[in-house]
Scaffold this motif. Sequence first.
Motif, PDB file in Angstrom:
ATOM      1  N   PHE A  38       0.848  -1.217   0.000  1.00 13.78           N
ATOM      2  CA  PHE A  38       0.000   0.000   0.000  1.00 13.78           C
ATOM      3  C   PHE A  38       0.868   1.246   0.000  1.00 13.78           C
ATOM      4  CE2 PHE A  38       0.665  -1.163   4.455  1.00 13.78           C
ATOM      5  CZ  PHE A  38       0.994   0.040   5.043  1.00 13.78           C
ATOM      6  N   TYR A  39       0.211   2.359  -0.334  1.00 14.34           N
ATOM      7  CA  TYR A  39       0.931   3.637  -0.376  1.00 14.34           C
ATOM      8  C   TYR A  39       0.552   4.475   0.837  1.00 14.34           C
ATOM      9  CZ  TYR A  39       1.737   2.248  -5.200  1.00 14.34           C
ATOM     10  OH  TYR A  39       2.110   1.565  -6.311  1.00 14.34           O
ATOM     11  N   LEU A  47       2.494  -2.008  11.042  1.00 12.38           N
ATOM     12  CA  LEU A  47       1.433  -2.158  10.051  1.00 12.38           C
ATOM     13  C   LEU A  47       2.008  -2.805   8.789  1.00 12.38           C
ATOM     14  CD1 LEU A  47      -1.566  -1.440   9.436  1.00 12.38           C
ATOM     15  CD2 LEU A  47      -0.727   0.649   8.375  1.00 12.38           C
ATOM     16  N   VAL A 101      -5.010   1.269   2.686  1.00 15.37           N
ATOM     17  CA  VAL A 101      -4.733   0.760   4.024  1.00 15.37           C
ATOM     18  C   VAL A 101      -4.237   1.861   4.949  1.00 15.37           C
ATOM     19  CG1 VAL A 101      -3.293  -0.815   5.339  1.00 15.37           C
ATOM     20  CG2 VAL A 101      -4.199  -1.508   3.124  1.00 15.37           C
ATOM     21  N   TRP A 102      -3.338   2.673   4.388  1.00 17.03           N
ATOM     22  CA  TRP A 102      -2.739   3.688   5.267  1.00 17.03           C
ATOM     23  C   TRP A 102      -3.770   4.671   5.788  1.00 17.03           C
ATOM     24  CZ3 TRP A 102       1.043   4.248   8.381  1.00 17.03           C
ATOM     25  CH2 TRP A 102       1.315   5.514   8.902  1.00 17.03           C
ATOM     26  N   PHE A 127      -5.729   3.078   8.414  1.00 20.78           N
ATOM     27  CA  PHE A 127      -4.931   2.987   9.636  1.00 20.78           C
ATOM     28  C   PHE A 127      -4.904   4.331  10.360  1.00 20.78           C
ATOM     29  CE2 PHE A 127      -0.738   3.340  11.747  1.00 20.78           C
ATOM     30  CZ  PHE A 127      -0.901   2.351  12.698  1.00 20.78           C
ATOM     31  N   GLU A 128      -4.713   5.393   9.565  1.00 19.96           N
ATOM     32  CA  GLU A 128      -4.675   6.720  10.183  1.00 19.96           C
ATOM     33  C   GLU A 128      -6.003   7.057  10.848  1.00 19.96           C
ATOM     34  OE1 GLU A 128      -1.368   9.592   8.342  1.00 19.96           O
ATOM     35  OE2 GLU A 128      -3.144   9.375   7.101  1.00 19.96           O
ATOM     36  N   VAL A 167      -7.208  -3.765   8.713  1.00 18.57           N
ATOM     37  CA  VAL A 167      -6.238  -2.936   9.412  1.00 18.57           C
ATOM     38  C   VAL A 167      -6.613  -2.967  10.885  1.00 18.57           C
ATOM     39  CG1 VAL A 167      -7.391  -0.690   9.361  1.00 18.57           C
ATOM     40  CG2 VAL A 167      -4.926  -0.789   9.125  1.00 18.57           C
TER      41      VAL A 167
END
Lengths: 293, 484
Positions: A170-171, A186, B67-68, B71-72, B104
Motif C-alpha cells: 500500500f501507499y 502495520l 490501508v494507510w 490505519f490513520e 487494518v
Amino acid sequence: MSKIRCLLLLLLALTFTPTPFARELPVKPPLRIGLTPVFLDDQSAFLNTWRSYLEQHLKRPVVFTQRGSYREIMDLLRDGKLDFAWLCGYPYIRNRDHFRLVAVPLYRGVPLYHSYLIVPATDTKTRTLTDLSNKIFAFSDPDSNSGHLYPEYLLAKQNLQPASFFAKNFYTWSHRKVVEAVASGLAQGGAVDGYVWDTLSRTHPEITARTRIVTESPEFGFPPIVASARVSMRDTGNFQKVLFNMGHDDEGVILLDRLNINGFVKGDDHLFDGIADMARFVEEQRVNAPQRH
Amino acid sequence: MHLKDISLNYKIPLRVAVLVIVTASVLAPVLVYRSIGDLRDNMVANADSMSRVIAETLIEPILHDDVWRAFEIVNTPFRIPQDQVKAQGAEYILVLDAANKVFVSTQPEKFPMLSDPVAIEPNISQLVNHTQELDKLNPSVMESHKSNSFYLATAIQSDGVRLGTLIMSYSRKPFEERFYTLTKAAILITLLVLAVLLPFGVYWGRRMAAPLLQLSDTMSKITHELPDPEQIKLEESKDEIGQLAKSFKTMLGELKEKEQLQQQVITSDRLAALGRLAAGVAHEINNPLGGMLNAISTFKRHGEQDPLTLKTLSILERGLVQIKETVAALLVEAKAQTRPFDLNDVADICTLVQPDVEKNRVKFTREIDIIEAQPISSTLVRQVIINLLLNAFKATQAQGNVHLHIYRDSAHLFIDVINDGSHIPQEKVSYLFEPFTSMSEGGSGLGLWVIYQIVQQLGGLITVQSEIDHTQFTVQLPLEQPRE
C-alpha cells in the motif's frame, strides 16, 4: 477665535493628508511553489518561516501549495498552475519536456541521496528485499523514486511484480508515513527516502528507532526543485539566486539546518540518469509482464 | 456492662456515630454502583457514536484499498496521550474486510493485515461469526467475561453492500480502577464526614443529655432532706425535658411545703400536749398546795410559836408560794372577758415597759394603726404585747431597735414585734415556745410559753421569722364578730 480656527484647519489638513505608511505597494502576482513530501513538509511553522524568508528576498508574495500526492503537484505544474515545485527525480525525468531544472539540494555535501529498505526493528532476519516475499509492504508514492521506483526496479530485475511478490502493498503518500507504518508494525517492510529517514531520526528518533535499515540503494540525484516551462527566465533566475544564497545569511542558514541540507546548487540533468535508466527498465517490464491484478 | 446501662453522655454520641456510619456505608456503595453504571453507559454511548463515525469514514479507504488512510483513521484516537486514552478509550480497533480477515488494526503487531482475527482473539469469534447479520444502524455489544473486555461491532456498509466490520474492544479495567478510586474516595469522605460530625454529635449528644443528667443528679440528692427549690438549677425549656424539670421543681416545692406543714403540726401538737400536761400537773399540784398554804397560815395565826418553828414555817411558806407562782405561770388561763383593747392600753403598755427600755438602752418605736377599741380581751392582749416587748428588749443589744406595729384587717388584729438583736437559729425555732426554753440568761423561759398559750386560747397564730439582724414575731388574733 482665529487661533481656534487655525487649529481646526490644521486638524483637517492632517486628517486628509495621506500618510507615507499607508501607501500601497504595486501588487505583484504571487510566486506559486508546489511542495511534495520529498522533505518533511508537515511542519507548518517551518514552512511559514521559509515562505516569509522567500517573500522577503524575492520581494513578492509566495504561495506554497501542498497536495496529497506527487501526481497532483506534477499536474498542477504541467498545467502552469504552479510556477515551481520541489518534487522527486522520477517525475522530473518523465516530464523533462515540460519542466526545467532550477536547483538541486546539497545533502551531506553532494546533490545525491539513497533509498532505504526498512523493516521493523523487531525483524532481525531480513537481509534483502527478496526476504520480504509474501509480506506487507509500504510504498510512499507511486511517483516516488526512492519510495517506489527503486524497490520495483529491484523486483523487476528478478522478473517480479510488487502486487504478486508481496502479500499486500500500500501507499502512505509520504516518506515519513512509510517510516511510521513500518515502525507501528502495520507494514513488515517499506521503501523510504534515505534523506527523510535521516532527518526524521534527528527530530523524532523514537520513530526511526523502531525501524531498521536493511539495505541502502546506490546514489540517485536528490529530489530537485523544478520550474514550469511557462515561468519566465527572470523569475527562475531570481528564485535560483535566493536559493543559492540561502547559505549566506543567518536566517537562511537556520532554515537550511531545519531542512537538514547544506544548500542548493544548479545541478545537472545527468544526476538523474540513474533514475531514468531504472524507469525505462521498469516501464518496459510493466508492459511485458502479465497483469495480475 | 450492658449497652442499656451506658450513660446518655456516651449513648447519644455513639448513636450519632452509628447513624453517620450506617448512612455513609449505605450511600457510598449506592453512589459507587451508580457511578460505575453511568461510566459504563457513557462508555458504551461514546463507543457507539465513535464506531458510527469511524465506520462511515472507513467506507472510502476500504473501497480504495487505502490501508494507510484506514490505519490513520482508526489510529487517530490512539494518538492522544496514553493516560487519557486509558480512561475512556478503546483498547484496540479492528477493521475486518468482507471476508472477515484483518484489513487494518490499531495493533498491527497483534493483528497483522490479512490474518484471521478469531485465531488471534478467540473471544471475538461470536461477533465475527455473526457479522452478516449486523445492522449498520445498530452496533452490537458483546461482553466477554473471559478476557475482561467488551466488544462493539459495527457494520461498514456502502450502498447496502457489506464492505467490512469495525470491531472496537474496550477493557473493563478502567471500571475496576474507577471502582477502586471511587471506593477509596468514598471511604475517605466517610472518614472526613465522621471526623466533622462526630465532635458535633458528641457536643449535640452532651447537650441533649445534660438536662437529663442534671435532673437525675438532683433526684439522686434527695434523701432525707429536701433541697431548697430555689437552689435547684434545671434548664428550663418548653420541650419534654424542660417540662419534666419544671414538674419536678413544682413537686419538690410542694414536698417542701408539706414538710414544713408537717413540722408545724408536730410542733403545735407537741406544744398542745405540753400544755395539757402542764395544766394537769398544775391542777394536781394546786390542790395539795392550797391545803398546805392554808395549814401554814392557820398554824401561824393560832398561839405563840417559838422563833425556830416560825422561821421554818416561813421558809416552807416561801417555797410553797414559789411553787404556786411557777405553777400559775405554767397554767395560763384565759380570764373572763374584761373590756375591749383600745389605745389607752397601748399607752399603758408603753408606760409599763419604759423602765426596761431605759435599762436596756434600746430605741423603741411604735406604729399603731388602730384608732377605736378592738373587740378583744385587753388583759390578754396587754399580756402578750408586754411579754413580747420584754423579750425583744432582752434580745436586743444596747442602741438596738425594737419596733412595735399594731394593725388589723377585717377579722384579725395583728401585732408585730421586730428587733434587730441576735438571731434565733433555725433548730431552736421549733422549741421556742416550749416552757423553760430560755434564749437569754436569767429568763424564766416561760414568757413565750405564756404568750403561746394565750394566743392558742384566743384561737390565734404566732409565727416567728428570724434572720440576721431581723427577728420578727407576728401574732394574729381573731376579733370577735359584732353580733347581728
